[in-house]
Write a protein that holds these residues in place. Structure first.
Motif, PDB file in Angstrom:
ATOM      1  N   ASP A  21       1.192  -1.452   0.163  1.00 41.43           N
ATOM      2  CA  ASP A  21      -0.470   0.124   0.110  1.00 41.43           C
ATOM      3  C   ASP A  21       0.850   1.712   0.247  1.00 41.43           C
ATOM      4  O   ASP A  21       0.124   2.618  -0.626  1.00 41.43           O
ATOM      5  N   ALA A  22       2.505   1.555  -0.119  1.00 39.80           N
ATOM      6  CA  ALA A  22       2.937   2.459   0.550  1.00 39.80           C
ATOM      7  C   ALA A  22       3.485   2.577  -0.809  1.00 39.80           C
ATOM      8  O   ALA A  22       3.970   3.870  -0.498  1.00 39.80           O
ATOM      9  N   TRP A  75      -5.357   7.881  -7.294  1.00 39.54           N
ATOM     10  CA  TRP A  75      -4.713   8.251  -6.200  1.00 39.54           C
ATOM     11  C   TRP A  75      -3.357   7.839  -6.040  1.00 39.54           C
ATOM     12  O   TRP A  75      -2.797   6.776  -6.753  1.00 39.54           O
ATOM     13  N   TYR A  76      -2.175   8.369  -5.476  1.00 41.13           N
ATOM     14  CA  TYR A  76      -1.348   7.977  -5.718  1.00 41.13           C
ATOM     15  C   TYR A  76      -0.641   8.155  -4.551  1.00 41.13           C
ATOM     16  O   TYR A  76      -0.766   8.700  -3.649  1.00 41.13           O
ATOM     17  N   PRO A  77       0.728   7.399  -4.020  1.00 41.40           N
ATOM     18  CA  PRO A  77       1.297   7.162  -2.872  1.00 41.40           C
ATOM     19  C   PRO A  77       2.471   8.393  -2.355  1.00 41.40           C
ATOM     20  O   PRO A  77       2.213   8.507  -1.390  1.00 41.40           O
ATOM     21  N   THR A 102     -16.570   4.244   0.225  1.00 42.71           N
ATOM     22  CA  THR A 102     -15.668   5.138   1.449  1.00 42.71           C
ATOM     23  C   THR A 102     -14.528   4.492   2.209  1.00 42.71           C
ATOM     24  O   THR A 102     -13.947   5.380   2.252  1.00 42.71           O
ATOM     25  N   GLN A 103     -14.406   3.373   1.149  1.00 41.42           N
ATOM     26  CA  GLN A 103     -12.713   2.542   0.584  1.00 41.42           C
ATOM     27  C   GLN A 103     -11.932   4.346   0.203  1.00 41.42           C
ATOM     28  O   GLN A 103     -11.126   4.724   0.328  1.00 41.42           O
ATOM     29  N   LEU A 116      -8.951   6.072   1.759  1.00 46.18           N
ATOM     30  CA  LEU A 116      -7.489   6.396   1.324  1.00 46.18           C
ATOM     31  C   LEU A 116      -7.254   7.642   0.728  1.00 46.18           C
ATOM     32  O   LEU A 116      -5.785   7.740   1.186  1.00 46.18           O
ATOM     33  N   VAL A 117      -8.046   8.642   0.460  1.00 48.89           N
ATOM     34  CA  VAL A 117      -7.291  10.404  -0.118  1.00 48.89           C
ATOM     35  C   VAL A 117      -7.429  11.246   1.185  1.00 48.89           C
ATOM     36  O   VAL A 117      -6.930  11.239   1.622  1.00 48.89           O
ATOM     37  N   ALA A 118      -7.752  10.593   2.173  1.00 46.72           N
ATOM     38  CA  ALA A 118      -7.407  10.589   3.883  1.00 46.72           C
ATOM     39  C   ALA A 118      -6.643  10.573   4.186  1.00 46.72           C
ATOM     40  O   ALA A 118      -6.068  11.440   4.978  1.00 46.72           O
TER      41      ALA A 118
END
Length: 550
Positions: free
Chosen positions: A149-150, A181-183, A162-163, A167-169
């Motif tokens: 996930d990193a 979304w990017y890490p 919700t997921q 993730l964005v938060a």
């Protein structure tokens, strides 16, 4: 262990034994280790999930290898670490209950020159890495977690509302469309660069890629140019990219390994055997976000220049759950693939079952592929797919993506023209798919010499066959919802449909089209079960189809 003769292993396995009589596959040279055991604890490792144990792993592995080899033991517990680099004659053994948690700090992984999707590239060092080694193993009942996930970008369409909000938060960065979304901000910026990480004449040093480092996800277990490899028993999960990637390795046994990744994890193939020779993959369980068992051999010109096919492997008794494909060859197959045997495998919920994919520009020859005994359920796309128009898209289109077939115009044959030929597929069942069989070759290079025998395929569409030559279906049941037609053939020749069964009351059994279609034979088939046996489509020669009454 004694050397295992692959051809001998096939004895007693029913129809597959007959398929494998020629050629005899070479022996798999196996690993052997001294009994001496060194615990990572002896070199300062602490199982508190907080202490970074990279140095303890390095010292234990170095000491074991320098002493002539043996076992490096990872006891039960939670062991946080950076990359682990393997050495000659070492068996890294995870005790039951051992969890090796790789660091989520991207700074713990230095950039190195390696390979990415068949091209010479710079990537971050893999969590598990070994190069130019001999007689190595990873064994035991423990677990590796790659902190994927990193590293991984995530599509909004893959998550619930919700997921996605969670993730964005958590941080990271969004693209302009707010659908990816990017890490990190660096990872997002690098995503807009053409071929980030690929070595070129202008970018040929590791330091040239520091500005895109966050984007250069490592494969989790990377073995390069290694000989005599054993991977057995462990679970490997949450990979940043490809999970298990042997490259240019010889004599590989992979047994009882579980690979698990989130279904939305991009590029998280379970197993990618690239330009490898001689081995066995058996009793494994794969549940990942991309292909399950995947055969590769380099990409385009670099792959052809390398010229090393993946060859002489047996795959058996393996289950694949969510994945883009169950058993896959390509699309990076420019060095070729041959002499591959698949037996007694189960695919449940994969996008495609048997998936053979390539594209113009790849070149390479895939041949002598033998499959006996595959059972599938809930296949979102095709149960059996031969596709020479692979375009690096998900096999099941997302909402809004075009589903139109590519325009088929012939191009000159050259070194970049791929070839798929000599496939034997037997004893296959599928309960639920979008298409039972899809064969789609190139106008300048047909898919050739495919035999499918003893199959029962329940699907929306039955058979679609385009640009193919010498295709034989025998004792195949196509239980398709689409019955106008059950089978469709376009610009194909020397096609034999022998003993085809389909649901009664079909509108059209067979439709043929294309001015290059010829010699379509239907035999031992009840044509009266359909309202119309053959429908001649656009430009189809009148004598293209012959029917032998059963």
């Amino acid at each position: 262990m004694k050397a295992l003769l692959l051809a001998g292993l096939l004895a007693g396995f029913g129809p597959l034994a007959a398929l494998a009589q020629t050629p005899n596959l070479p022996a798999v040279k196996t690993t052997a280790f001294r009994a001496d055991t060194i615990s990572i604890v002896k070199h300062g490792a602490v199982a508190d999930g907080q202490t970074l144990n990279t140095e303890a792993f390095r010292k234990a592995i170095d000491a074991c290898s320098q002493a002539g080899g043996g076992v490096v033991l990872v006891p039960r517990g939670l062991w946080l670490t950076g990359p682990i680099v393997l050495k000659n004659n070492v068996n890294l053994h995870l005790a039951k209950g051992a969890l090796v948690q790789f660091s989520a700090n991207r700074a713990d992984y230095p950039l190195i020159k390696t390979n990415w999707e068949g091209l010479d590239a710079v990537r971050n060092l893999s969590p598990l890495y070994g190069a130019d080694l001999e007689n190595i193993a990873i064994t035991g009942q423990g677990t590796f977690d790659g902190a994927g996930d990193a590293w991984r970008p995530v599509k909004k369409s893959k998550l619930s509302e919700t997921q996605w909000d969670n993730l964005v938060a958590s941080g990271g960065a969004l693209n302009d469309k707010k659908d990816m979304w990017y890490p990190s901000a660096q990872s997002l910026k690098a995503s807009t660069v053409k071929l980030p990480g690929v070595l070129t004449a202008d970018k040929k040093d590791v330091k040239d890629f520091e500005d895109v480092k966050d984007f250069l996800r490592p494969n989790m277990l990377s073995l390069q140019r290694c000989k005599r490899v054993l991977l057995e028993g462990f679970t490997i999960q949450n990979s940043p990219a490809w999970t298990i990637h042997p490259l240019l390795c010889d004599d590989i046994i992979i047994r009882g390994v579980t690979a698990k990744n989130p279904w939305y994890g991009q590029n998280t193939d379970a197993l990618d055997l690239e330009s490898c020779r001689n081995g066995i993959v058996e009793d494994c369980l794969f549940d990942v976000g991309d292909d399950g068992i995947c055969i590769k051999s380099g990409r385009d010109e670099q792959g052809r220049k390398r010229g090393v096919p993946t060859e002489n492997f047996i795959f058996r008794n393996t289950r694949v759950y969510h994945a883009h494909g169950g058993f896959v060859i390509g699309s990076e197959m420019s060095g070729g693939a041959r002499n591959l045997y698949v037996q007694n495998c189960t695919f449940m919920g994969t996008d495609v079952g048997l998936r053979f994919k390539t594209a113009r520009g790849r070149g390479g020859v895939v041949e002598n592929i033998f499959i006996d005994g595959v059972d599938m359920t809930d296949i979102a796309g095709q149960a059996i797919l031969f596709d020479m128009y692979y375009a690096a898209k998900d096999p099941v289109p997302l909402k809004g993506e075009s589903t139109a077939p590519p325009e088929m115009k012939a191009e000159p044959v050259g070194e970049g023209t791929p070839q798929l030929r000599n496939f034997t597929i037997r004893n296959v069942t599928c309960k639920g798919a979008e298409t039972g069989i899809l064969v789609r070759g190139l106008p300048e290079m047909a898919i050739k010499n495919v035999s499918i025998e003893n199959a029962v395929l329940e699907s929306d569409k039955g058979l679609v066959c385009q640009e193919a030559e010498n295709i034989r279906l025998k004792n195949v049941t196509l239980l398709s919802k689409e019955t106008k037609p059950v089978m469709e053939i376009q610009n194909a020749r020397d096609i034999t449909l022998d003993g085809i069964r389909y649901a009664g009351g079909a509108e059209v059994m067979l439709r043929v089209s294309g001015d290059r279609t010829k010699n379509i034979k239907v035999q031992n088939t009840n044509t009266k079960s359909a309202k119309k046996d053959v429908e001649m489509g656009a430009n189809a020669p009148k004598k293209a189809v012959s029917i032998s009454k059963s």
